[in-house]
Design an enzyme around this catalytic site. Structure first.
Site, mmCIF file in Angstrom:
data_model
loop_
_atom_site.group_PDB
_atom_site.id
_atom_site.type_symbol
_atom_site.label_atom_id
_atom_site.label_comp_id
_atom_site.label_asym_id
_atom_site.label_seq_id
_atom_site.Cartn_x
_atom_site.Cartn_y
_atom_site.Cartn_z
ATOM 1 N N ASP A 81 1.598 10.787 5.894
ATOM 2 C CA ASP A 81 2.610 10.338 4.921
ATOM 3 C C ASP A 81 2.108 9.234 4.001
ATOM 4 O OD1 ASP A 81 2.568 8.867 7.379
ATOM 5 O OD2 ASP A 81 4.415 7.847 6.807
ATOM 6 N N GLU A 139 4.533 8.207 9.694
ATOM 7 C CA GLU A 139 3.985 7.070 10.461
ATOM 8 C C GLU A 139 4.578 5.753 9.989
ATOM 9 O OE1 GLU A 139 2.121 3.774 11.846
ATOM 10 O OE2 GLU A 139 1.901 4.271 9.729
ATOM 11 N N GLU A 140 4.935 5.692 8.693
ATOM 12 C CA GLU A 140 5.344 4.418 8.082
ATOM 13 C C GLU A 140 6.777 4.047 8.437
ATOM 14 O OE1 GLU A 140 3.383 2.416 6.651
ATOM 15 O OE2 GLU A 140 1.680 3.523 5.818
ATOM 16 N N HIS A 365 -0.943 -1.027 1.415
ATOM 17 C CA HIS A 365 0.429 -1.086 0.882
ATOM 18 C C HIS A 365 0.485 -1.825 -0.466
ATOM 19 C CE1 HIS A 365 2.590 -0.187 4.973
ATOM 20 N NE2 HIS A 365 1.448 0.460 4.855
HETATM 21 ZN ZN ZN Z 1 0.744 1.703 6.327
HETATM 22 ZN ZN ZN Z 2 -1.315 3.451 7.968
#
Ligand code: ZN
Ligand code: ZN
Length: 396
Positions: A81, A139-140, A365
């Site tokens: 993702d 995952e986030e 990020h």
């Molecule tokens: Zn991340």
């Molecule tokens: Zn990551």
């Protein structure tokens, strides 16, 4: 595994690895909505001869490779993702989706996973046992790993070991972190609502000022990590948002705060949460207010199994050389690889992807995040080597 040099084979795959990564980078997808990415993964693994299951945990892909003779099962994991961030980049492979980008490197993880799958498929006849690939969505923070586990990703066959990795943009290209013990922290999300009694800004004696109470709460919370947690232990308690009030002359009735707690030890986590509640009880009662506290356990800590870490460390030394496998302090960020690592002996690794000279070292990020693609063959070789070493019983 003396006969197999996965690094050289992975370097020869470099063009394909970059092509996969750039295609995914241009077409990022969020959370569980990763149908295009999962489609690329499932098709590629099918062509490589894997038994492929799709839509595991809504949109995850599970794929199985049989070795040439019976043996244990090793699991390798990649996450798929992206993030809701508008990319800032002049690269030809910049995201085509407004407001969405691969800012954590999961596009690289998918390419690395497919690369490792290619290497292991080529040598399947030489390997005992089975290789189980897990490509997970979300995952986030949305619980993709837990969803796949709940949907039977680890059920048939149940893996005997698991390895995973994260490209890491503060570790220079060419280095790998593979070590026993804590690597990434447990994460809880916190929501605190302070309830007072609203009223006129000039008549405070008729009110309970939720803003004033919140000020006391915020400073009291700072004593938890500094005064209640053993200084040899690690914890972070951050309040990230404070929202309250509507006008300059109105005393607010409620204030809402959101925050996060990061810990490695369950005992420390309990200490912080207990003290949080005690302080909220005391401060709000003393000032005539009430509160609600909601704690959501988001991710447990990634604690690497010593035996698996040893295999991973040997694999890393084989792939990048002993001098390039330094010890790294545990990170306070979290990773839901822990959902696998708490059920299967596992080791999670960091693959250095930073190249400051090329400007490829923006933090994860960040809208300018990008990494040195020469980390891709290193990651693919690392996963394949760790898997092969485990299957061969830790032999070189
Ligand atoms: Zn991340
Ligand atoms: Zn990551």
């Amino acid at each position: 595994m003396t006969g197999l040099d996965f690094r050289a084979e992975a370097e020869a795959l470099q063009g394909q690895l970059i092509a996969w990564r750039r295609d995914l980078h241009q077409h990022p997808e969020l959370g569980f909505e990763v149908s295009r990415t999962a489609g690329v993964v499932a098709r590629t693994l099918g062509e490589l001869g894997y038994e492929v299951r799709t839509q595991v945990g809504r949109s995850g892909v599970v794929a199985l490779l049989h070795g040439g003779r019976p043996g244990p099962t090793v699991m390798l994991r990649a996450d798929m993702d992206a993030l809701p961030i508008q990319e800032i980049s002049d690269a030809p492979y910049v995201s085509c989706v407004p407001g969405v980008m691969h800012a954590c490197g999961h596009d690289g993880h998918v390419a690395i996973g497919l690369g490792a799958a290619t290497l292991l498929a080529r040598h399947a006849a030489e390997l005992p046992g089975r290789v189980l690939f897990i490509f997970q969505p979300a995952e986030e923070g949305d619980g993709g790993a837990a969803a796949m586990v709940a949907d039977g990703a680890l059920a048939d066959p149940k893996p005997d070991a698991a390895f995973g990795l994260h490209l890491w943009n503060t570790v220079p290209l060419g280095r790998v972190v593979a070590q026993a013990g804590p690597l990434m922290a447990a994460a809880d999300t916190l929501r605190i609502t302070v309830r007072g009694r609203g009223g006129h800004g000039a008549l405070p004696h008729q009110t309970v000022d939720a803003v004033a109470v919140t000020g006391q709460v915020l400073s009291a919370l700072q004593t938890i990590v500094s005064r209640n947690v053993d200084p040899q232990e690690t914890a972070v308690l951050t309040i990230g948002t404070v929202h309250g009030g509507t006008a300059f002359n109105v005393i607010a009735e409620t204030v809402e705060m959101q925050g996060t707690l990061r810990t490695f030890s369950p005992v420390v986590r309990e200490t912080v949460l207990t003290r949080l509640q005690v302080l909220l009880d005391g401060v709000t009662a003393g000032l005539g207010a009430k509160y609600e506290l909601k704690v959501h356990e988001m991710t447990s800590a990634v604690i690497n199994d010593p035996a698996m870490a040893e295999i991973a460390h040997l694999a890393a030394v084989q792939v990048v050389g002993k001098a390039a496998v330094p010890w790294h302090a545990p990170l306070m960020v979290s990773e839901d690889f822990s959902e696998f690592a708490r059920r299967v002996p596992a080791c999670f690794m960091l693959v250095g992807s930073a190249n400051a000279e090329l400007g490829l070292n923006a933090p994860h990020h960040n809208p300018r995040f990008d990494f040195d693609e020469r980390a891709l063959p290193i990651g693919a070789a690392l996963l394949a080597t760790a898997a092969a070493r485990f299957l061969e019983g830790g032999q070189i």
